[in-house]
Design a protein around this motif. Sequence first.
Motif, PDB file in Angstrom:
ATOM      1  N   GLY A  23       7.162 -15.722  39.506  1.00 27.78           N
ATOM      2  CA  GLY A  23       6.599 -15.814  40.697  1.00 27.78           C
ATOM      3  C   GLY A  23       5.299 -16.340  40.682  1.00 27.78           C
ATOM      4  N   LEU A  24       4.529 -16.057  39.661  1.00 27.52           N
ATOM      5  CA  LEU A  24       3.233 -16.583  39.474  1.00 27.52           C
ATOM      6  C   LEU A  24       3.313 -18.182  39.159  1.00 27.52           C
ATOM      7  N   VAL A  25       4.307 -18.512  38.311  1.00 30.12           N
ATOM      8  CA  VAL A  25       4.468 -19.828  37.961  1.00 30.12           C
ATOM      9  C   VAL A  25       4.371 -20.649  39.297  1.00 30.12           C
ATOM     10  N   ILE A  26       5.434 -20.175  40.242  1.00 31.34           N
ATOM     11  CA  ILE A  26       5.534 -21.078  41.357  1.00 31.34           C
ATOM     12  C   ILE A  26       4.659 -20.849  42.636  1.00 31.34           C
ATOM     13  N   THR A  27       3.696 -20.120  42.608  1.00 34.18           N
ATOM     14  CA  THR A  27       2.824 -19.742  43.450  1.00 34.18           C
ATOM     15  C   THR A  27       1.281 -19.779  42.873  1.00 34.18           C
ATOM     16  N   GLN A  28       0.167 -19.650  43.769  1.00 32.25           N
ATOM     17  CA  GLN A  28      -1.107 -19.597  43.403  1.00 32.25           C
ATOM     18  C   GLN A  28      -1.476 -18.218  43.379  1.00 32.25           C
ATOM     19  N   MET A  29      -2.440 -17.673  42.473  1.00 34.36           N
ATOM     20  CA  MET A  29      -2.871 -16.230  42.658  1.00 34.36           C
ATOM     21  C   MET A  29      -3.691 -15.885  43.821  1.00 34.36           C
ATOM     22  N   THR A  30      -4.127 -16.823  44.443  1.00 34.84           N
ATOM     23  CA  THR A  30      -4.637 -16.476  45.739  1.00 34.84           C
ATOM     24  C   THR A  30      -4.058 -16.641  46.955  1.00 34.84           C
ATOM     25  N   ASP A  31      -2.706 -17.109  46.933  1.00 31.49           N
ATOM     26  CA  ASP A  31      -1.822 -17.384  47.880  1.00 31.49           C
ATOM     27  C   ASP A  31      -0.935 -16.065  48.386  1.00 31.49           C
ATOM     28  N   GLN A  32      -0.663 -15.862  49.437  1.00 30.05           N
ATOM     29  CA  GLN A  32       0.077 -14.745  50.062  1.00 30.05           C
ATOM     30  C   GLN A  32       1.507 -14.701  49.520  1.00 30.05           C
ATOM     31  N   LYS A  33       2.049 -15.883  49.035  1.00 32.13           N
ATOM     32  CA  LYS A  33       3.339 -15.951  48.554  1.00 32.13           C
ATOM     33  C   LYS A  33       3.467 -15.478  47.166  1.00 32.13           C
ATOM     34  N   MET A  34       2.274 -15.229  46.463  1.00 37.86           N
ATOM     35  CA  MET A  34       2.261 -14.396  45.331  1.00 37.86           C
ATOM     36  C   MET A  34       2.566 -12.857  45.355  1.00 37.86           C
ATOM     37  N   TRP A  35       1.997 -12.383  46.533  1.00 39.64           N
ATOM     38  CA  TRP A  35       2.352 -11.035  46.691  1.00 39.64           C
ATOM     39  C   TRP A  35       4.010 -10.696  47.011  1.00 39.64           C
ATOM     40  N   LEU A  36       4.473 -11.702  47.849  1.00 40.29           N
ATOM     41  CA  LEU A  36       5.725 -11.771  48.103  1.00 40.29           C
ATOM     42  C   LEU A  36       6.559 -12.108  46.722  1.00 40.29           C
ATOM     43  N   ALA A  37       6.263 -12.466  45.862  1.00 41.61           N
ATOM     44  CA  ALA A  37       6.827 -12.607  44.505  1.00 41.61           C
ATOM     45  C   ALA A  37       6.537 -11.454  43.733  1.00 41.61           C
ATOM     46  N   ALA A  38       5.634 -10.594  44.111  1.00 41.76           N
ATOM     47  CA  ALA A  38       5.351  -9.368  43.220  1.00 41.76           C
ATOM     48  C   ALA A  38       6.454  -8.268  43.968  1.00 41.76           C
ATOM     49  N   VAL A  39       6.733  -8.538  45.355  1.00 43.60           N
ATOM     50  CA  VAL A  39       7.711  -7.597  46.116  1.00 43.60           C
ATOM     51  C   VAL A  39       9.089  -7.967  45.530  1.00 43.60           C
ATOM     52  N   GLY A  40       9.230  -9.177  45.111  1.00 43.37           N
ATOM     53  CA  GLY A  40      10.662  -9.736  44.776  1.00 43.37           C
ATOM     54  C   GLY A  40      10.877  -9.228  43.231  1.00 43.37           C
ATOM     55  N   ALA A  41       9.924  -9.234  42.427  1.00 42.61           N
ATOM     56  CA  ALA A  41       9.978  -8.507  41.318  1.00 42.61           C
ATOM     57  C   ALA A  41      10.158  -7.082  41.201  1.00 42.61           C
ATOM     58  N   GLY A  42       9.331  -6.457  42.260  1.00 40.12           N
ATOM     59  CA  GLY A  42       9.736  -4.885  42.380  1.00 40.12           C
ATOM     60  C   GLY A  42      11.153  -4.694  42.798  1.00 40.12           C
ATOM     61  N   VAL A  43      11.726  -5.366  43.671  1.00 45.92           N
ATOM     62  CA  VAL A  43      13.050  -5.193  43.972  1.00 45.92           C
ATOM     63  C   VAL A  43      14.168  -5.297  42.736  1.00 45.92           C
ATOM     64  N   ALA A  44      13.740  -6.385  41.969  1.00 45.91           N
ATOM     65  CA  ALA A  44      14.637  -6.649  40.901  1.00 45.91           C
ATOM     66  C   ALA A  44      14.466  -5.387  39.752  1.00 45.91           C
TER      67      ALA A  44
END
Length: 70
Positions: A23-44
């Motif tokens: 998720g970090l690779v496709i988003t920026q660390m300051t972007d809100q989408k990074m947190w969505l990537a973290a949630v996706g990682a948590g679901v996985a």
Amino acid sequence: MNLYVRDLLERVAATFLEGFVGGLVITQMTDQKMWLAAVGAGVAAVASLAKGLAAKKTGRSDSASLVRSV
């Protein structure tokens, strides 16, 4: 800590880290989408945990793998 717990924790942590870094690779660390990537990682990671718990009942009791010969 027994072999099964270590195996399961390793698999869950690796799944979370792989999803989060992906998720970090496709988003920026300051972007809100990074947190969505973290949630996706948590679901996985939760899915990996559920699979590992199910594997204990169907596979070998000392492994989080569904394959009996591991």
